[in-house]
Scaffold this active site. Structure first.
Site, PDB file in Angstrom:
ATOM      1  N   ARG A   1      46.032  51.111  37.639  1.00 48.86           N
ATOM      2  CA  ARG A   1      46.715  52.375  37.342  1.00 48.86           C
ATOM      3  C   ARG A   1      45.887  53.341  36.507  1.00 48.86           C
ATOM      4  NH1 ARG A   1      50.711  48.522  36.579  1.00 48.86           N
ATOM      5  NH2 ARG A   1      50.087  48.372  34.411  1.00 48.86           N
TER       6      ARG A   1
ATOM      7  N   THR B   1      48.035  34.810  33.111  1.00 44.79           N
ATOM      8  CA  THR B   1      46.589  34.657  32.948  1.00 44.79           C
ATOM      9  C   THR B   1      46.184  34.786  31.484  1.00 44.79           C
ATOM     10  OG1 THR B   1      46.343  35.654  35.111  1.00 44.79           O
ATOM     11  CG2 THR B   1      44.364  35.523  33.760  1.00 44.79           C
TER      12      THR B   1
ATOM     13  N   GLU C   1      39.439  40.253  37.043  1.00 49.28           N
ATOM     14  CA  GLU C   1      38.900  40.794  35.793  1.00 49.28           C
ATOM     15  C   GLU C   1      37.411  40.481  35.637  1.00 49.28           C
ATOM     16  OE1 GLU C   1      42.365  38.814  33.577  1.00 49.28           O
ATOM     17  OE2 GLU C   1      41.484  40.154  32.107  1.00 49.28           O
TER      18      GLU C   1
ATOM     19  N   LYS D   1      51.865  35.760  45.408  1.00 50.44           N
ATOM     20  CA  LYS D   1      51.797  34.693  44.415  1.00 50.44           C
ATOM     21  C   LYS D   1      52.705  33.510  44.737  1.00 50.44           C
ATOM     22  CE  LYS D   1      50.503  37.746  40.662  1.00 50.44           C
ATOM     23  NZ  LYS D   1      49.458  37.040  39.909  1.00 50.44           N
TER      24      LYS D   1
ATOM     25  N   ASP E   1      57.111  32.944  35.641  1.00 48.32           N
ATOM     26  CA  ASP E   1      55.732  33.269  35.288  1.00 48.32           C
ATOM     27  C   ASP E   1      55.732  34.506  34.389  1.00 48.32           C
ATOM     28  OD1 ASP E   1      52.995  33.037  35.289  1.00 48.32           O
ATOM     29  OD2 ASP E   1      52.718  34.066  37.207  1.00 48.32           O
TER      30      ASP E   1
ATOM     31  N   THR F   1      51.041  27.380  43.606  1.00 50.83           N
ATOM     32  CA  THR F   1      50.733  27.336  42.172  1.00 50.83           C
ATOM     33  C   THR F   1      50.398  25.893  41.863  1.00 50.83           C
ATOM     34  OG1 THR F   1      52.331  29.103  41.714  1.00 50.83           O
ATOM     35  CG2 THR F   1      51.647  27.747  39.847  1.00 50.83           C
TER      36      THR F   1
ATOM     37  N   HIS G   1      44.525  40.573  29.401  1.00 53.56           N
ATOM     38  CA  HIS G   1      44.699  40.517  30.857  1.00 53.56           C
ATOM     39  C   HIS G   1      45.524  41.704  31.353  1.00 53.56           C
ATOM     40  CE1 HIS G   1      45.439  38.972  34.879  1.00 53.56           C
ATOM     41  NE2 HIS G   1      46.736  39.058  34.678  1.00 53.56           N
TER      42      HIS G   1
ATOM     43  N   ASP H   1      47.549  29.727  38.994  1.00 54.36           N
ATOM     44  CA  ASP H   1      48.523  30.504  39.771  1.00 54.36           C
ATOM     45  C   ASP H   1      47.752  31.358  40.789  1.00 54.36           C
ATOM     46  OD1 ASP H   1      51.066  31.373  40.452  1.00 54.36           O
ATOM     47  OD2 ASP H   1      51.002  33.054  39.048  1.00 54.36           O
TER      48      ASP H   1
ATOM     49  N   GLN I   1      48.960  41.734  46.874  1.00 55.02           N
ATOM     50  CA  GLN I   1      49.667  42.132  45.640  1.00 55.02           C
ATOM     51  C   GLN I   1      49.648  43.649  45.434  1.00 55.02           C
ATOM     52  OE1 GLN I   1      48.000  40.277  42.152  1.00 55.02           O
ATOM     53  NE2 GLN I   1      49.406  41.248  40.730  1.00 55.02           N
TER      54      GLN I   1
ATOM     55  N   TYR J   1      53.479  45.185  45.286  1.00 52.51           N
ATOM     56  CA  TYR J   1      54.058  44.867  43.968  1.00 52.51           C
ATOM     57  C   TYR J   1      54.991  45.910  43.372  1.00 52.51           C
ATOM     58  CZ  TYR J   1      51.222  47.738  40.751  1.00 52.51           C
ATOM     59  OH  TYR J   1      50.674  48.762  40.032  1.00 52.51           O
TER      60      TYR J   1
ATOM     61  N   TYR K   1      53.478  37.139  31.548  1.00 49.69           N
ATOM     62  CA  TYR K   1      52.331  38.059  31.615  1.00 49.69           C
ATOM     63  C   TYR K   1      51.945  38.336  30.176  1.00 49.69           C
ATOM     64  CZ  TYR K   1      50.045  42.149  33.920  1.00 49.69           C
ATOM     65  OH  TYR K   1      49.159  43.074  34.445  1.00 49.69           O
TER      66      TYR K   1
ATOM     67  N   ARG L   1      45.066  39.339  45.754  1.00 53.24           N
ATOM     68  CA  ARG L   1      45.103  40.659  45.111  1.00 53.24           C
ATOM     69  C   ARG L   1      45.349  41.802  46.084  1.00 53.24           C
ATOM     70  NH1 ARG L   1      46.321  38.876  40.256  1.00 53.24           N
ATOM     71  NH2 ARG L   1      44.702  37.544  39.375  1.00 53.24           N
TER      72      ARG L   1
ATOM     73  N   GLU M   1      44.342  32.291  38.761  1.00 47.77           N
ATOM     74  CA  GLU M   1      44.818  32.735  37.457  1.00 47.77           C
ATOM     75  C   GLU M   1      44.835  31.522  36.548  1.00 47.77           C
ATOM     76  OE1 GLU M   1      48.499  34.983  38.006  1.00 47.77           O
ATOM     77  OE2 GLU M   1      47.290  36.814  38.125  1.00 47.77           O
TER      78      GLU M   1
ATOM     79  N   GLU N   1      46.104  29.721  33.638  1.00 44.95           N
ATOM     80  CA  GLU N   1      47.309  29.801  32.809  1.00 44.95           C
ATOM     81  C   GLU N   1      47.601  28.432  32.218  1.00 44.95           C
ATOM     82  OE1 GLU N   1      50.675  31.688  34.630  1.00 44.95           O
ATOM     83  OE2 GLU N   1      49.453  32.930  35.962  1.00 44.95           O
TER      84      GLU N   1
END
Ligand code: CA
Length: 420
Positions: free
Chosen positions: A145, A353, A367, A256, A129, A260, A136, A236, A243, A247, A131, A240, A202, A204
């Protein structure tokens, strides 16, 4: 324009220009085998093969379509795929009598799609997978962050990815149990355990690897697309809250790997050629092994629908486009193998995503609702931040041609309560 003797509506996803491959089993019984979708029908390639109609293409592996997965066909490579596709378009065209006028063969080889069960297209050895959407990555980075550290320094230099879990890749229509796990709410000193309260989707797209590469021999960017058998829609599913706690530093794990979902029909890359367009301009210029001339993206319109158990009709919550992805499929494949990793036929890669710059183009609930600050208003007066039990999510997508569509069908899945 090429036309089939089988009636295909202009809004159908499966005209003769598409011919996506899938694995099906008649509802009345029988073993899984390979077919292509044409209008409302599935054309059984094992029947055409048995009738000797796929022999003259110079392709002499008997029984390649009488298989429960596409892996063997995928491994044969682009030249064989092209020959078979050409032959199928010929056999299905309106002025070709071979299949059209052979009632016995027609009734054996053509089945209504609502009379078959669709299965996973390949035996997926590895699932990777990526990114690859800048919007996104920027949005998620900002929420997790802060704005200053939204994009990590590596992001604009390489397609970030991680090794996913192939065992939990499921076909459209498979129910998904709400995952349980560790979460650490911001107002608590220690983690708690329980069903995820922040279950997300997600949006995708994924591609199946055809021919692989030998370990230690990377796939060059110029050859990368030769290794793509075809594309599917991917949801996917992501937890959250699990995660956010798990993560760092190695990336997502249990958040995750519980499910899927993918769409059943694999659209050949060749069918997408008329819709090839440029992706976003890349700045800074990537390192030479990631550079390729010419357009390397595709104009694929994508939509996501949500239907809660109290809703009469589903509601569109996302509209976006595959071409917004920053990193191309070729770049992702080239990067994946550059250190020597070998890809194998039937491996699945997903884009990550797919978000755009506008709000309705954001490809996940995290999002769309900005981590809960902007709930989604549903038609029936309810709101959603995260998925509720019994919510059904459906993703669809297509390329719009002049009077026809190259469609991907749909990938759908319903959330069931956590297992106790
Ligand atoms: Ca993902």
């Amino acid at each position: 324009m090429l036309k089939s003797f089988i009636d295909v509506d202009a809004t159908s996803h499966f005209p003769i220009q598409n011919l996506p491959y899938g694995i099906f089993r008649p509802l009345t019984g029988g073993k899984p085998r390979i077919g292509v979708a044409i209008g409302d029908y599935v054309l059984d390639l094992s029947e055409l093969e048995a009738a000797g109609l796929l022999q003259e293409t110079g392709f002499n592996k008997n029984g390649v379509f009488d298989q429960p997965s596409l892996n063997m066909f995928m491994a044969l490579g682009k030249e064989v795929w092209q020959k078979i596709r050409q032959k199928l378009q010929e056999l299905l065209s309106e002025d070709e009598p071979t299949l059209r006028d052979n009632q016995t063969l027609r009734s054996a080889a053509l089945r209504k799609q609502n009379e078959v069960e669709l299965l996973l297209p390949s035996q997926i050895g590895d699932y990777t997978d990526f990114y690859a959407s800048k919007e996104h990555a920027t949005n998620v980075g900002t929420m997790f962050r802060g704005k200053e550290n939204a994009l990590m320094p590596n992001w604009t230099h390489l397609p970030v990815g991680y090794h996913g879990r192939s065992s939990s890749v499921v076909i459209s229509g498979t129910d998904v149990y709400r995952p349980k796990g560790q979460m650490k709410p911001p107002d608590q000193a220690t983690p708690i355990f329980g069903p995820s309260k922040q279950l997300d989707i997600e949006l995708e797209m994924g591609w199946f690897i055809g021919q692989g590469n030998e370990r230690g021999k990377p796939i060059s960017i110029d050859d990368a697309e030769e290794h793509i058998f075809g594309l599917v829609l991917v949801n996917d599913w992501s937890a959250r809250d699990i995660q956010a706690w798990e993560y760092q530093p190695l990336g997502p794990f249990l958040s995750k790997s519980f499910a899927t979902s993918i769409s059943p029909w694999v659209v050949p890359l060749e069918a997408l050629e008329p819709f090839r367009i440029d992706g976003p301009k890349q700045d800074p210029t990537p390192l030479p092994y990631l550079q390729k001339d010419g357009p390397s993206s595709f104009d694929i319109h994508l939509e996501v629908y949500l239907k809660g158990k109290e809703m009469e009709q589903s509601q569109k919550i996302i509209t976006t486009n595959f071409s917004y992805l920053y990193w191309s499929m070729a770049q992702q494949i080239s990067h994946h193998t550059v250190a020597g990793c070998n890809l194998r036929p039937g491996d699945l890669h997903a884009s990550g995503t797919i978000s755009g710059s506008k709000k309705e183009q954001r490809g996940c609930l995290l999002e769309l609702t900005w981590r809960g600050k902007e709930p989604i208003d549903l038609h029936n007066g309810e709101q959603r931040i995260w998925l509720d039990d019994e919510d059904v999510i459906t993703i669809t997508g297509w390329c719009q041609g002049d009077g026809y569509r190259i469609g991907f069908g749909e990938v759908t899945g319903k959330i069931l309560p956590a297992v106790h």
